[in-house]
Write an enzyme that holds these catalytic residues in place. Structure first.
Site, mmCIF file in Angstrom:
data_model
loop_
_atom_site.group_PDB
_atom_site.id
_atom_site.type_symbol
_atom_site.label_atom_id
_atom_site.label_comp_id
_atom_site.label_asym_id
_atom_site.label_seq_id
_atom_site.Cartn_x
_atom_site.Cartn_y
_atom_site.Cartn_z
ATOM 1 N N LYS A 107 0.837 -1.210 0.000
ATOM 2 C CA LYS A 107 0.000 0.000 0.000
ATOM 3 C C LYS A 107 0.874 1.262 0.000
ATOM 4 C CE LYS A 107 -1.996 -1.109 3.918
ATOM 5 N NZ LYS A 107 -1.291 -2.367 4.191
ATOM 6 N N ARG A 163 -9.574 0.857 8.728
ATOM 7 C CA ARG A 163 -9.175 -0.534 8.957
ATOM 8 C C ARG A 163 -10.249 -1.300 9.702
ATOM 9 N NH1 ARG A 163 -3.342 0.429 8.934
ATOM 10 N NH2 ARG A 163 -2.293 -1.561 9.036
ATOM 11 N N ARG A 171 11.881 -6.149 4.336
ATOM 12 C CA ARG A 171 11.622 -4.696 4.296
ATOM 13 C C ARG A 171 12.683 -3.930 5.084
ATOM 14 N NH1 ARG A 171 5.874 -2.144 5.380
ATOM 15 N NH2 ARG A 171 5.874 -3.505 7.181
ATOM 16 N N ARG A 222 11.611 -2.490 10.636
ATOM 17 C CA ARG A 222 10.521 -2.043 11.510
ATOM 18 C C ARG A 222 10.310 -3.083 12.597
ATOM 19 N NH1 ARG A 222 5.329 0.027 8.140
ATOM 20 N NH2 ARG A 222 4.219 -1.284 9.612
ATOM 21 N N ARG A 251 -0.624 -9.493 12.962
ATOM 22 C CA ARG A 251 -1.166 -8.421 12.097
ATOM 23 C C ARG A 251 -1.983 -9.021 10.944
ATOM 24 N NH1 ARG A 251 4.039 -5.369 10.438
ATOM 25 N NH2 ARG A 251 2.665 -3.960 9.320
HETATM 26 P P1 AP5 Z 1 4.891 -1.655 1.795
HETATM 27 O O1 AP5 Z 1 4.592 -0.787 0.617
HETATM 28 O O2 AP5 Z 1 5.664 -1.069 2.918
HETATM 29 O O3 AP5 Z 1 3.536 -2.349 2.293
HETATM 30 P P2 AP5 Z 1 2.333 -1.777 3.145
HETATM 31 O O4 AP5 Z 1 1.097 -2.435 2.627
HETATM 32 O O5 AP5 Z 1 2.353 -0.276 3.172
HETATM 33 O O6 AP5 Z 1 2.739 -2.423 4.538
HETATM 34 P P3 AP5 Z 1 2.637 -1.890 6.022
HETATM 35 O O7 AP5 Z 1 3.295 -2.930 6.866
HETATM 36 O O8 AP5 Z 1 3.141 -0.483 6.130
HETATM 37 O O9 AP5 Z 1 1.127 -1.924 6.230
HETATM 38 P P4 AP5 Z 1 0.400 -2.009 7.532
HETATM 39 O O10 AP5 Z 1 -0.940 -1.738 7.010
HETATM 40 O O11 AP5 Z 1 0.487 -3.195 8.382
HETATM 41 O O12 AP5 Z 1 1.189 -0.934 8.427
HETATM 42 P P5 AP5 Z 1 0.840 0.572 8.811
HETATM 43 O O13 AP5 Z 1 2.086 1.331 8.798
HETATM 44 O O14 AP5 Z 1 -0.336 1.074 8.066
HETATM 45 O O15 AP5 Z 1 5.623 -2.969 1.243
HETATM 46 C C1 AP5 Z 1 6.059 -3.972 2.138
HETATM 47 C C2 AP5 Z 1 7.432 -4.518 1.670
HETATM 48 O O16 AP5 Z 1 7.265 -5.175 0.416
HETATM 49 C C3 AP5 Z 1 8.476 -3.408 1.420
HETATM 50 O O17 AP5 Z 1 9.739 -3.915 1.769
HETATM 51 C C4 AP5 Z 1 8.387 -3.155 -0.098
HETATM 52 O O18 AP5 Z 1 9.610 -2.677 -0.624
HETATM 53 C C5 AP5 Z 1 8.071 -4.567 -0.600
HETATM 54 N N1 AP5 Z 1 7.270 -4.553 -1.823
HETATM 55 C C6 AP5 Z 1 6.328 -3.645 -2.188
HETATM 56 N N2 AP5 Z 1 5.794 -3.967 -3.376
HETATM 57 C C7 AP5 Z 1 6.407 -5.133 -3.752
HETATM 58 C C8 AP5 Z 1 6.278 -5.992 -4.881
HETATM 59 N N3 AP5 Z 1 5.422 -5.736 -5.871
HETATM 60 N N4 AP5 Z 1 7.035 -7.122 -4.921
HETATM 61 C C9 AP5 Z 1 7.912 -7.419 -3.927
HETATM 62 N N5 AP5 Z 1 8.088 -6.637 -2.832
HETATM 63 C C10 AP5 Z 1 7.333 -5.508 -2.747
HETATM 64 O O19 AP5 Z 1 0.336 0.347 10.332
HETATM 65 C C11 AP5 Z 1 1.221 -0.051 11.369
HETATM 66 C C12 AP5 Z 1 0.462 -0.147 12.670
HETATM 67 O O20 AP5 Z 1 -0.132 1.137 12.994
HETATM 68 C C13 AP5 Z 1 -0.722 -1.116 12.677
HETATM 69 O O21 AP5 Z 1 -0.312 -2.454 12.950
HETATM 70 C C14 AP5 Z 1 -1.574 -0.523 13.803
HETATM 71 O O22 AP5 Z 1 -1.066 -0.856 15.077
HETATM 72 C C15 AP5 Z 1 -1.415 0.973 13.601
HETATM 73 N N6 AP5 Z 1 -2.431 1.545 12.708
HETATM 74 C C16 AP5 Z 1 -2.216 2.151 11.508
HETATM 75 N N7 AP5 Z 1 -3.371 2.536 10.958
HETATM 76 C C17 AP5 Z 1 -4.348 2.156 11.808
HETATM 77 C C18 AP5 Z 1 -5.781 2.234 11.785
HETATM 78 N N8 AP5 Z 1 -6.422 2.803 10.749
HETATM 79 N N9 AP5 Z 1 -6.467 1.734 12.838
HETATM 80 C C19 AP5 Z 1 -5.844 1.169 13.885
HETATM 81 N N10 AP5 Z 1 -4.505 1.034 13.970
HETATM 82 C C20 AP5 Z 1 -3.761 1.533 12.938
#
Ligand code: AP5
Length: 211
Positions: free
Chosen positions: A13, A88, A123, A156, A167
């Site tokens: 994402k 979410r 990552r 991370r 997760r």
């Molecule tokens: P990346 O682009 O970083 O993936 P992502 O979907 O953004 O992953 P996140 O882990 O950031 O998502 P998340 O939703 O769990 O975390 P968030 O920060 O929102 O890609 C991942 C890896 O794959 C990278 O190394 C990238 O280079 C690689 N990659 C990308 N595309 C690729 C491809 N095509 N092929 C191969 N490799 C590829 O949330 C973190 C925490 O915050 C949550 O756990 C929660 O505690 C809290 N939080 C955030 N938002 C909320 C909410 N709305 N409600 C409640 N808690 C929340």
């Protein structure tokens, strides 16, 4: 345009949101990035969120909805935005509706769980500007420092395998039902999330009708 990016943790994402946001000239609003910045700065909100993030649990809805209300009121969001990681939960999606926000599209990036585990273990992130890399699939130019700001890259804490497992479970039980929520509203678009970063950007832009 006002767009939501849905998908499992590690589905790509953030990677895709950065590419599409630049192409469309709108900001990405990532609740995860906002919470991590608050944690690093030691603010009251960061302290409240700490234990949830560390366990891979969701931060309570009222905290996250408050963050989004404040951020979307800023002037750079006036022409549109990409929401990465929000909503979410169904109550978060209902809060967005209650704010009177009319969405152009909800993109769900579809990646199987097995691939997610590989992506998380490789990552590397920049703790200063938030850029995300992968040791194999999307490496930084020198493999060690952020291409954008030169900071040394790190892992991370919530990418540890046990935390990723939890997760993913939360994604399937709590966030994935949002696909039905948006399907019923007629604005859900599924994007196959396996392939190169460029292939997936192409699919995403086509789904949005901008390529
Ligand atoms: P990346 O682009 O970083 O993936 P992502 O979907 O953004 O992953 P996140 O882990 O950031 O998502 P998340 O939703 O769990 O975390 P968030 O920060 O929102 O890609 C991942 C890896 O794959 C990278 O190394 C990238 O280079 C690689 N990659 C990308 N595309 C690729 C491809 N095509 N092929 C191969 N490799 C590829 O949330 C973190 C925490 O915050 C949550 O756990 C929660 O505690 C809290 N939080 C955030 N938002 C909320 C909410 N709305 N409600 C409640 N808690 C929340």
């Amino acid at each position: 345009m006002k767009i939501i990016f849905l998908g499992a943790p590690g589905a790509g994402k953030g990677t895709q949101a950065d590419i599409v946001a630049e192409k469309l000239g709108i900001p990405t609003v990532s609740t995860g990035a906002i919470i991590r910045a608050a944690l690093k700065a030691g603010t009251e909100m960061g302290l409240k969120a700490k234990k949830f993030i560390e366990q891979g649990a969701l931060v309570p809805d009222d905290v996250v909805i408050g963050i989004i209300k404040e951020r979307l009121a800023e002037s750079d969001c006036a022409q549109g935005y990409i929401l990465d990681g929000f909503p979410r939960t169904v109550p978060q999606a209902e809060a967005l509706d209650a704010m009177g926000i009319s969405l152009d599209a909800v993109i769900s990036i579809e990646v199987p769980d097995g691939e997610i585990v590989d992506r998380m273990s490789g990552r590397r992130v920049c703790a200063v500007c938030g850029s995300s890399y992968h040791v194999k699939h999307n490496p930084a130019k020198d493999g060690v420092h952020c291409d954008k700001c030169g900071t040394e890259l790190t892992c991370r804490a919530d990418d540890a395998p046990e935390v990723v497992k939890s997760r993913l479970e939360i994604y399937h039980t709590t966030t994935e039902p949002l696909k039905d929520f948006y399907l019923a509203k007629g604005n859900l678009k599924l994007v196959e999330g396996v392939g190169t970063v460029e292939e997936i950007s192409g699919r995403t832009l086509r789904a949005l009708g901008v390529q």
